[in-house]
Design a protein around this motif. Sequence first.
Motif, short mmCIF file in Angstrom:
data_model
loop_
_atom_site.label_atom_id
_atom_site.label_comp_id
_atom_site.label_asym_id
_atom_site.label_seq_id
_atom_site.Cartn_x
_atom_site.Cartn_y
_atom_site.Cartn_z
N GLY A 172 28.68 48.68 43.71
CA GLY A 172 27.63 47.67 43.53
C GLY A 172 27.42 47.26 42.09
N ASN A 173 28.36 47.57 41.23
CA ASN A 173 28.23 47.15 39.84
C ASN A 173 28.81 45.77 39.58
OD1 ASN A 173 26.98 49.14 37.95
ND2 ASN A 173 28.32 50.49 39.13
N LEU A 174 29.53 45.29 40.57
CA LEU A 174 30.15 43.98 40.45
C LEU A 174 30.06 43.36 41.84
CD1 LEU A 174 31.85 42.26 38.46
CD2 LEU A 174 33.86 43.37 39.37
N ALA A 175 29.72 42.07 41.87
CA ALA A 175 29.59 41.43 43.17
C ALA A 175 30.95 40.90 43.60
CB ALA A 175 28.57 40.30 43.09
N PRO A 176 31.37 41.16 44.86
CA PRO A 176 32.66 40.64 45.32
C PRO A 176 32.60 39.14 45.57
CG PRO A 176 31.54 41.80 47.09
CD PRO A 176 30.70 41.97 45.86
N SER A 177 33.76 38.48 45.42
CA SER A 177 33.82 37.06 45.75
C SER A 177 33.81 36.87 47.26
CB SER A 177 35.10 36.43 45.17
OG SER A 177 35.27 36.80 43.83
N ALA A 178 34.38 37.85 47.97
CA ALA A 178 34.37 37.81 49.43
C ALA A 178 34.52 39.23 49.94
CB ALA A 178 35.51 36.95 49.95
N GLY A 179 34.11 39.42 51.20
CA GLY A 179 34.28 40.74 51.79
C GLY A 179 32.97 41.45 52.01
N ALA A 180 33.05 42.59 52.68
CA ALA A 180 31.86 43.35 53.01
C ALA A 180 32.08 44.82 52.71
CB ALA A 180 31.52 43.16 54.48
N ILE A 181 31.02 45.49 52.33
CA ILE A 181 31.09 46.92 52.03
C ILE A 181 29.92 47.59 52.74
CG2 ILE A 181 31.05 48.68 50.22
CD1 ILE A 181 31.69 46.29 48.25
N SER A 182 30.20 48.69 53.43
CA SER A 182 29.06 49.44 53.96
C SER A 182 29.21 50.90 53.58
CB SER A 182 28.93 49.25 55.47
OG SER A 182 29.67 50.22 56.15
N ILE A 183 28.10 51.48 53.16
CA ILE A 183 28.05 52.87 52.75
C ILE A 183 27.19 53.62 53.76
CG2 ILE A 183 27.47 54.47 50.87
CD1 ILE A 183 29.36 52.38 49.85
N GLY A 215 37.95 33.49 37.59
CA GLY A 215 38.56 32.18 37.48
C GLY A 215 39.43 31.98 38.70
N GLY A 216 40.70 31.64 38.51
CA GLY A 216 41.57 31.47 39.66
C GLY A 216 42.33 32.73 40.02
N VAL A 217 42.24 33.75 39.16
CA VAL A 217 43.05 34.95 39.36
C VAL A 217 42.30 35.96 40.22
CG1 VAL A 217 44.38 36.73 38.19
CG2 VAL A 217 43.92 34.56 37.05
N ALA A 218 42.96 36.47 41.26
CA ALA A 218 42.34 37.48 42.09
C ALA A 218 42.67 38.86 41.54
CB ALA A 218 42.82 37.34 43.53
N ALA A 219 41.69 39.52 40.95
CA ALA A 219 41.90 40.87 40.42
C ALA A 219 41.98 41.86 41.57
CB ALA A 219 40.77 41.24 39.46
N VAL A 220 41.22 41.58 42.62
CA VAL A 220 41.28 42.37 43.84
C VAL A 220 41.44 41.36 44.97
CG1 VAL A 220 40.00 43.89 45.38
CG2 VAL A 220 39.85 44.22 42.93
N ASP A 221 42.48 41.56 45.78
CA ASP A 221 42.85 40.51 46.73
C ASP A 221 42.84 41.05 48.16
OD1 ASP A 221 43.73 38.27 47.92
OD2 ASP A 221 45.65 38.15 46.86
N ASN A 222 41.75 40.79 48.85
CA ASN A 222 41.68 41.06 50.29
C ASN A 222 42.11 42.47 50.67
OD1 ASN A 222 41.15 40.40 52.92
ND2 ASN A 222 43.20 39.56 53.29
N ILE A 223 41.41 43.47 50.14
CA ILE A 223 41.81 44.83 50.51
C ILE A 223 40.81 45.45 51.48
CG2 ILE A 223 42.95 45.18 48.27
CD1 ILE A 223 40.68 47.12 47.60
#
Lengths: 253, 259
Positions: free
Chosen positions: A62-73, A25-33
């Motif tokens: 990869g169990n949840l899609a981020p709203s923004a950001g990038a991940i590389s393994i 919703g509007g709440v960022a559970a994870v915010d720009n880390i």
Amino acid sequence: MPPSVSSSAAAAATLRAGGLTRRYGGVAAVDNIDLELNRGEVLGFLGPNGAGKSTTMQLLTGNLAPSAGAISICGIDLLESPVAAKAHIGYLPEVPPLYRDLNVGEFLDLAARLHRVPKGKRAGAVTRAIERCGLAQVSRKLIGTLSKGYQQRVGIAQAIVHEPDVVILDEPTVGLDPNQIRDIRALIRELGNAHSVILSTHILPEVEAICDRVQIMHRGKMVYANTIAALKQRHCGGSLEDVFADLTRGENA
Amino acid sequence: MIFTIASKDLKSMFASPLAWVVLTLVQLAAGFLFFKRLDDFLQVQPQLVQMASPQGFTELVAVPMFYAMAGLIMLIAIPLLAMRLFAEERRNQTMVLLTSAPVSMTDIVLGKFVALMGMLLIIFALIALMPLSLAATTRLDYRFLAVVILGLTLLAAALGAVSLYVSTLTGQPIIAAIGAFGAMVLLAVLGDQLAGNLEMRGLSVLAALAQVFSPVRNFATLSRGVIDSYAVACLLLLALVFLALTVRQLEARRLRGRG
């Protein structure tokens, strides 16, 4: 444009995440880390309940899609080629994903198959995981009949059976007795030598004992990042507990 | 990878009493129907012999038995067998083992679908054994029988895919079973009515469209022993649509998170 993750900076980096955000919703559970993990490193992931640790781990695996950001393994973009990237990850979620009607050996064989361990190496991989997690006596028991501590260990075994480059453990020592905790800590330390580990926990001495670096999350933001060595040097006499309390106390919503 | 997941799910189906109960009930019902039909057939056989082109054992015993069994399988076996495939993984929070592994969502869905079809094919094979047991003493129309079994398999594929989709919508297997049962009834009654009604009014294009959603009508066509390619296509299309919807639903949950 999502923040790009460069893979050239350090060849040793097994996991990189940039600008990682997850909104509900509007709440960022994870915010720009931002997160970086190198081979041969154990990263301790701290934070009060509801800080976003488990959500971050779901994002990283990869169990949840981020709203923004990038991940590389290991240089592979998790969002673009999830299947290739996931091959390098071992994940123990908060609730270990165990099939209660399989026995320990069968279950680990299934986990090895799912992680594409080649047929010839599978039996060896399962035996090794059983050995490392101290499951030899219960390897033929049904998972549903095991105690919580053993189930937790099966959960860890499942995460390392395919020898992943990145091991992500969400509160791995919950429910274990003191002897088991000591064994599992030794195991994590050992994994940290050849692979790289992220673990979340509430036990601060555990972090000081086995981690190389520590990051503290609070309300979805990364509020502290340092190496354990530097931490011990700067706060001579003071401890991780003081740092943790300073950063997170009194403002829990 | 599909078969790894399929064999895991088949194994856990047989580890629970449910699969055995369903198998037993279906066998009991099929056995009863078979003997009833066979008994009736033996009584009318003397008159049949005098007819010009008499209907045989296949038309009067084997096929009607399959036709009657289709209803039971559709309304009871498929919802019960499919209910746990996703709902239980969700309830026990084991789905994350599959979604963390290097396996695509499509492979996961197809794996579970193959497991369900495997189980249903076992049921069909056991039912088929009943008429086949008389193969030595009577003339069987194997072609006719094969077409009916093909129809039943396609019907099971279409309705299995629908049930699989329903199983992704909830974390409670029982709710999934009831939901799938409801979907079956809806497709059987409403879909059929709609297609029939449109056809009667001469709206042939709309009727043809509605036929995709009336699997029973398509199965009925096939159970007359005719391979109607449109009926086959409709059943396959329904299966594909719901498998795709299942994948979409699971992907959407990964995007949405929590539950």
